[in-house]
Design a protein around this motif. Structure first.
Motif, short mmCIF file in Angstrom:
data_model
loop_
_atom_site.label_atom_id
_atom_site.label_comp_id
_atom_site.label_asym_id
_atom_site.label_seq_id
_atom_site.Cartn_x
_atom_site.Cartn_y
_atom_site.Cartn_z
N THR A 1 -6.54 -4.54 0.39
CA THR A 1 -5.81 -3.37 0.95
C THR A 1 -4.38 -3.25 0.74
O THR A 1 -3.68 -2.11 0.92
N SER A 2 -3.62 -4.28 0.04
CA SER A 2 -2.20 -4.15 -0.46
C SER A 2 -1.43 -4.05 0.79
O SER A 2 -0.16 -3.68 0.88
N ARG B 1 -0.66 -4.34 -8.55
CA ARG B 1 -1.43 -3.39 -7.90
C ARG B 1 -2.31 -2.69 -8.73
O ARG B 1 -2.85 -1.54 -8.87
N GLY C 1 -4.02 2.20 2.62
CA GLY C 1 -5.02 1.16 2.05
C GLY C 1 -5.80 0.75 3.29
O GLY C 1 -6.69 0.02 2.86
N MET D 1 0.77 -1.24 0.01
CA MET D 1 0.11 0.20 0.05
C MET D 1 0.97 1.03 -0.13
O MET D 1 0.21 2.57 -0.21
N ARG E 1 -9.64 1.30 3.09
CA ARG E 1 -10.45 0.42 2.16
C ARG E 1 -11.41 -0.45 2.90
O ARG E 1 -12.51 -0.65 2.73
#
Ligand SMILES: Cc1cc2nc3c(=O)[nH]c(=O)nc-3n(C[C@H](O)[C@H](O)[C@H](O)COP(=O)(O)O)c2cc1C
Ligand code: SF4
Length: 957
Positions: free
Chosen positions: A352-353, A307, A446, A278, A449
Motif C-alpha cells: 500500500t506504500s 515505488r 493506497g 502512497m 489496494r
C-alpha cells in the motif's frame, strides 16, 4: 508511469540480465533493506527464511541490507555487519539459501556515518565534519586521515568477507546520505584538507574505496555502487553532477552496475523521498534512472528503485529506458510470491506504500513486518502454525461465520477457507470497514489496494459474502455455525456530551470540506488518522488548526513520511499548529484552546467544523453460545496492520476452539502451536537443533508416509529439534517406492553422490546435523569428509546400538539384494559376529507398497512377526528392520516387538542420535578434529575447481 490493470502482460521484466560476470534470471530485484532480523550483528535463521521466501518467489536478485564495515556504524545488535570474520559462516547460510532458490545475491557494503550515533554501542559516530544530520542529533566525530585509512581497510575487509561468504556480487553504498555520500556532498563535508573543498577532494574517499575494493573482487562476482542521484537538499548533489560521477566511476572502476536511488539522510523532506509513500504516484523518480543511464557505457546496467510497485509499472520503466532492472522491494515485503503469482494469475497482495510496519518499525529498532503481510520475518513460524492447524482440523470442514467485512474480518475469512466453509456478513453494502474512509482521504488511496486484494481473495477462495446483512440473534440460530469470528470494529464517539456545536470524529466518514473555510482538528494520538484528515482539508483549501496535547508533531507517522508530509503542509500556508494544547470550548463557531505551557487560553473565531479523535469503543457482543474469537478493532482499536494480523491469527485459533470445544486443556495446548508470534518469542536462540533427514523416497508420492515422518520426529524430539525430511528429486523414478532402484550397486553410486552432496547443502543451509535415513547408508563416508556437522546413518546407528547393549541382531527386510550392501557395512563396523542373519518378507514388496498407500500395516506386521520368529530361533535377540519403510510402518502402528523380540526403531534412533551429537558438539563435548585425513579442509579455490570438473553436470553444489 501508469499502474494499469489492463496493461499487456509484462515481458521485458522477465528477460535475463547480465551484470558483468553474473546473469540474473529476470530484471526484478529486491534492493537492500534493513530488516532488524539479525542477531548479534549476524544473520539469523529468521533472516535466512525471510530472504529464501523472496528468492523462491522468483526475483532475479536479492541485495542484502547494508552490511556494516566498522564498529562506529554497527548501531543496534539486529543490524548486520561484515566487520569480523565471524560474520562469514552465517552469511554463507544466507547466500546458499537464496542461490538455492535460483536467485543471485549481492552484499551491500555500508558505513552509515554521522547518523549512526546510538545509545546501544555508546560509540560516537564518524563523519567528514562535525555537522549533525539533523537539528538536535549528536555531533559526529570529524574523521582523521588515519581513521580514513582505517575505513578504507574496513571496506576492503568487508568485500573479502563477502567473497568468502559466497555472494555473487557486491554493492558499495555511496548513497542515501551515508558516510561516503557525506564526504561527497557539500552539505555535509566542510573539510579543508585533501578530502574536502573541491569536488575532486570530496570524491577522494569514494575513489579510494572503489580503487581498493575493485581490485579485491573475484572475477566471478559483479561489482557496482548504489548512488543517490539527487539529494533533494538545497546546495546538495544533483542529478547532473551525480550522473557525471557515475559515468566516470563506471569506466575507471569497471562497474558492472549502478543502482540509482535518491535522497540524503537529513532532517528534511529529502528523507521522505527514499521510500516514497502512497502520497506519491508510481515510479516518481524514474527520470533519475534515465538521466544516469543515458550517460553510462552500454555494458553497465542501471538499476532503479522507488515505488515501482507492480510488474506493469516495472515494465513501463524498462520500456521508457529508465533502467535495466527495477527494485520492487516493499512490493516483495508485502508479497514475496509476487512474480510467481503474477504468472499464475493469482491475486497478489499489493504493497500500500503506507510505510507503517516496514520502515516504520525498522526505524524504531524493531524487526520489520508489513501491514498486509503478517508473515514477514516470521516465515517459518507461520508455516509451522499452518501445519499445526492442519493437524487440528481433522474430519469434516467446520462452518464458520465471520461478522464484519473490514480488514480483520476479511483476513480471518480468507485464511480460514483453507480448513473451513466460511460465510462473512457485513452490515454495510461495501466491504473495507474503517479503510473505506481512510482510502478516500487525499493522498491515502493506497489503502484501496488492501481492501480490493482481500475482497478478491475472499471471492476466489470461496468465502460466501453477504453484504448489507446485519448480525443478529436470527442469523446466529438460523444456521448451524461451528464457530464465529467477530470483527465488528470499534464505534468512535465524541468525548463531549454537553451542548457544544456538533463534533465530527475521525473515521465517522470522509471529511466533507464543502462550506468549510476554517476547521480545527483535535488529536491526542499523532498518527495518520488525524494527519490524513489534516492533509485532506488543507488539500481542499481549508485553513486548518491542528490542536494536540502532544509535545511533537505527528510522532505516530514514521519520519520517512512525516518530514515530507509536514513540508508539504508548511508550503500550503493553511496549517496552524497548537502543540501541548487542548480544545476547552466549542460553541457558536468559536473554538477555545487551553495551552499547558504557559497555561493560557486563546480563542479562534469563525471555525466552521471541528474534527476530533473521539473515543473508540470496541463493538463486539460479550457472550455467544458457540465458540468465538474477537479480532481487529473489536478486540482493541489499533489500526490496519494489527487488524490483518489478528484476523489471520483469529482464524487459526477458532479452529482449535471448535475442535476442542469441551476440553480446555487440549484447547490451550493446540493454541500454543497456532500462535506464530509467541512461538518466535519463546525460541531461545541456539536451543533448537536443526536436522536434515535425507531419504530415498520421493516427497509427495506417499501422503501417508509424508505425514508419518514429521509425527515420528515430534514424538522423538518434541520441540528440541526441527527435522526436515528431504527426498530424492521427483524425476529419479516413477514408482511409489524406490525398491526397484536401490537393488543395484551401479545406481547406488549416483545415490551415494547425491546423499553426500545433500550433506554439503545441509551444512551450508545452517543445519546442525545430517541424517542418511536409509539402511545401506549411501554416501556416508563421503559426506563425513565433505562437511563438519555430524552425519548419522540409519544402518550404522542401529547396528551399533545392538552392539552397545551386547545383543545379537537379525535383519528383516523386503529387498533381498540389499543383503550384500548391509553385510559389507556390518563387517566394516566389526559387527559380523553380532549379526545372526537376514530374513525377507513373503510378498514383501507388495505388502510395503500397499501399506505405504493407506497406512494399513496388519499384513506387514504379521509377515514381520513370522520372519522375526525364525531369526529368534537362530539366536537373534533383537530385530533391525532392513529398510526405512517397514520401520516407519511399525512405528506408526505402535509395534515395538515382532516374533517375541524387541524391534529397533531405527528412524527414531537416528534422529535422537543426530540431536545428541549436534548438542554435544555445541556444548564442546566433542569438537570436529580439523587435521585428520577426512576432516582437513582443502583451500576453497581447489574445492571450487574440483566441483567445477567433477560435479555431475558441472557447476556448483
Ligand atoms: C525497511 C526498509 C529498510 C531499508 N534499508 C535500506 C538499506 O539498508 N540500504 C539501502 O540502500 N536502502 C534501504 N532501503 C531502501 C530500499 O532499498 C528502496 O530503495 C526503497 O524501499 C524504495 O524502493 P521500493 O519502493 O521498491 O520499496 C530500505 C527500505 C525499507 C522499506
Ligand atoms: S508495511 Fe506498508 S509500505 Fe511497508 S511493505 Fe507493507 S504495505 Fe508496503
Amino acid at each position: 508511469m501508469t499502474d494499469r490493470n489492463d496493461a499487456p502482460p509484462p515481458e521485458r521484466v522477465f528477460r535475463p540480465l547480465t551484470l558483468g560476470p553474473v546473469t540474473l534470471r529476470n530484471r526484478i530485484f529486491v534492493s537492500a533493506h534493513t530488516t532488524n532480523l539479525g542477531e548479534r550483528h549476524e544473520v539469523s535463521d529468521r533472516l535466512v527464511a525471510y530472504h529464501r521466501e523472496r528468492a523462491a518467489g522468483g526475483v532475479g536478485l536479492v541485495v542484502t541490507e547494508g552490511l556494516r564495515v566498522h564498529p562506529t556504524s554497527l548501531k543496534r545488535p539486529e543490524a548486520l555487519s561484515v566487520w569480523s570474520d565471524d560474520a562469514v559462516a552465517p552469511l554463507r547460510r544466507l547466500t546458499a539459501a537464496v542461490q538455492g532458490e535460483g536467485a543471485a545475491i549481492f552484499a551491500q557494503i555500508l558505513h552509515s556515518g554521522r547518523e549512526a550515533a546510538d545509545d546501544y554501542t555508546r560509540t560516537p559516530s564518524w563523519g567528514p565534519s562535525p555537522i549533525p544530520w539533523s537539528r538536535g542529533a549528536a555531533v559526529p566525530h570529524a574523521m582523521t586521515t588515519d581513521e580514513i585509512d582505517e575505513l578504507v581497510d574496513c571496506f576492503a575487509g568487508g568485500v573479502l568477507r563477502a567473497a568468502a561468504a559466497g555472494f555473487d556480487g557486491v554493492e558499495i553504498h555511496l548513497g542515501h546520505g551515508h558516510l561516503l555520500q557525506q564526504f561527497l556532498s557539500p552539505i555535509s563535508n566542510g573539510r579543508d584538507d585533501e578530502y574536502g573543498g573541491t569536488p575532486a577532494n570530496r570524491a577522494r574517499l569514494v575513489e579510494r574505496v572503489l580503487t581498493r575494493t575493485r581490485g579485491l573482487v573475484p572475477a566471478h562476482m559483479a561489482f557496482g555502487v548504489r548512488i543517490s542521484a539527487e539529494e533533494f537538499v538545497d546546495g546538495g548533489l544533483g542529478v547532473d553532477v551525480m550522473s557525471q560521477y557515475a559515468a566516470q566511476w563506471a569506466s575507471r572502476y569497471r562497474l558492472d552496475f549502478v543502482d540509482v536511488s535518491h535522497s540524503a539522510y537529513v532532517g528534511g523532506p529529502s528523507l521522505s523521498t527514499q521510500m516514497a509513500d502512497m502520497s506519491h504516484g508510481p515510479a516518481p523518480f524514474a527520470h533519475l534512472g534515465k538521466a544516469v543511464r543515458d550517460r553510462l557505457p552500454d555494458d553497465v546496467a542501471t538499476l532503479l528503485a522507488c515505488r515501482i510497485d507492480s510488474l506493469d509499472v516495472a515494465e513501463d520503466v524498462l520500456a521508457a529506458g529508465c533502467a535495466d532492472a527495477t527494485a520492487m522491494t516493499r512490493a516483495h515485503i508485502a508479497d514475496p510470491g509476487l512474480n510467481r503469482k503474477h504468472r499464475g494469475g493469482e491475486v497478489v497482495r499489493r504493497c500500500t506504500s503506507c510505510n507503517q510496519l516496514c520502515i516504520g518499525r525498522s526505524s524504531g529498532g524493531l524487526p520489520i513486518s508489513c501491514v498486509v503481510n503478517p508473515e514477514v520475518g516470521l516465515e517459518e513460524a507461520w508455516r509451522e502454525a499452518y501445519a499445526a492447524a492442519d493437524r487440528v482440523v481433522t474430519g469434516g470442514r467446520p462452518r464458520l461465520l465471520v461478522v464484519g467485512g473490514g480488514p480483520a474480518g476479511m483476513e480471518a475469512a480468507l485464511t480460514a477457507t483453507r480448513w473451513a466453509d466460511v460465510t462473512l456478513v457485513e452490515r454495510e453494502p461495501a466491504l473495507g470497514g474503517a479503510l473505506r474512509t481512510a482510502r478516500a482521504l487525499h493522498g491515502r488511496s493506497g489503502w484501496a489496494r488492501l481492501v480490493e486484494d482481500q475482497e478478491r481473495t475472499c471471492r476466489e477462495c470461496g468465502v460466501e459474502l453477504r453484504q448489507g446483512v446485519a448480525f443478529d440473534a436470527g442469523l446466529l440460530t438460523a444456521e448451524p455455525w461451528d464457530g464465529i469470528v467477530l470483527a465488528t470494529g470499534a464505534v468512535v464517539g465524541p468525548r463531549w456530551s454537553d451542548d457544544r456545536d456538533p463534533v465530527r470524529c475521525f473515521g465517522s466518514g470522509v471529511p466533507d470540506p464543502a462550506g468549510v473555510r476554517r476547521a480545527a482538528v483535535h488529536d491526542d494520538r499523532g498518527g495518520w488518522e488525524a494527519w490524513g484528515v489534516v492533509a485532506h482539508l488543507v488539500h481542499h483549501g481549508v485553513e486548518t488548526h491542528y490542536v494536540t496535547p502532544l509535545q511533537s508533531l505527528a510522532p505516530g507517522v514514521t519520519i520517512y513520511s512525516r518530514l515530507g508530509l509536514l513540508a508539504g503542509l508548511r508550503a500550503s500556508d493553511l496549517l496552524h499548529v497548537h502543540l501541548m494544547t487542548t480544545v476547552s470550548g466549542w460553541r457558536d463557531r468559536v473554538l477555545t484552546l487551553r495551552a499547558s505551557l504557559p497555561d493560557t487560553e486563546t480563542a479562534v473565531a469563525d471555525v466552521d467544523a471541528l474534527w476530533d479523535a473521539g473515543v473508540a469503543t470496541p463493538a463486539a457482543p460479550r457472550r455467544l453460545p458457540v465458540p468465538h474469537r474477537v479480532v481487529g478493532d473489536a478486540y482493541a482499536p489499533r489500526g490496519a496492520g494489527w487488524a490483518v494480523y489478528s484476523g489471520r491469527l483469529g482464524a487459526l485459533r477458532i479452529l482449535a476452539d471448535i475442535r476442542h470445544r469441551d476440553d480446555p486443556v487440549a484447547r490451550s495446548t493446540a493454541q500454543r502451536g497456532l500462535d506464530a508470534d509467541r512461538r518466535v518469542a519463546h525460541v531461545v536462540p541456539g536451543r533448537t537443533v536443526k536436522i536434515w533427514f535425507q531419504k530415498h523416497t520421493i516427497i509427495g508420492r506417499n501422503p501417508w508416509l509424508d505425514e508419518t515422518y514429521p509425527r515420528h520426529a515430534t514424538a522423538m524430539l518434541g520441540d528440541r529439534a526441527d527435522v526436515t525430511f528431504v527426498g530424492l528429486p521427483g524425476a529419479v523414478y516413477d514408482d511409489q517406492i524406490p525398491a526397484d532402484y536401490v537393488r543395484f550397486g551401479q545406481i547406488e553410486v549416483f545415490f551415494s553422490w547425491y546423499f553426500a552432496s545433500q550433506a554439503v547443502k545441509a551444512e551450508r543451509a545452517g543445519y546442525d546435523a545430517y541424517v542418511i535415513g536409509t539402511s545401506q547408508d549411501p554416501g556416508l563416508a563421503m559426506a563425513r569428509s565433505l562437511v563438519s556437522i555430524p552425519v548419522l546413518a540409519y544402518g550404522e546407528t542401529a547396528f551399533t546400538l545392538a552392539r552397545t547393549h551386547g545383543l545379537r541382531f537379525g535383519v528383516v527386510g523386503f529387498i533381498p539384494e540389499l543383503e550384500e550392501a548391509l553385510t559389507a557395512n556390518i563387517r566394516a563396523l566389526g559387527l559380523a559376529d553380532s549379526c545372526v542373519g537376514f530374513r525377507y518378507l513373503e510378498g514383501g514388496r507388495d505388502l510395503v507398497t500397499s501399506a505405504t498407500r493407506d497406512g494399513r500395516t496388519d499384513a506387514l506386521a504379521a509377515a514381520m512377526d513370522e520372519a522375526a520368529t525364525t531369526l529368534r530361533r537362530t539366536g537373534a535377540q533383537c530385530i533391525v528392520p532392513g529398510e526405512g519403510l517397514p520401520n516407519e510402518m511399525l512405528w506408526a502402528a505402535g509395534i515395538h516387538e515382532v516374533g517375541g523380540l524387541p524391534v529397533i526403531d531405527c528412524d527414531g534412533l537416528v534422529m535422537l542420535t543426530a540431536e545428541m551429537h549436534a548438542r554435544a558438539r555445541r556444548l564442546r563435548v566433542w569438537a570436529p578434529d580439523d587435521d585428520s585425513y577426512d576432516t582437513r579442509r582443502a583451500p576453497d579455490e581447489v574445492i571450487d575447481r574440483m566441483t567445477e570438473i567433477f560435479s555431475p553436470g558441472g557447476g556448483r553444489w
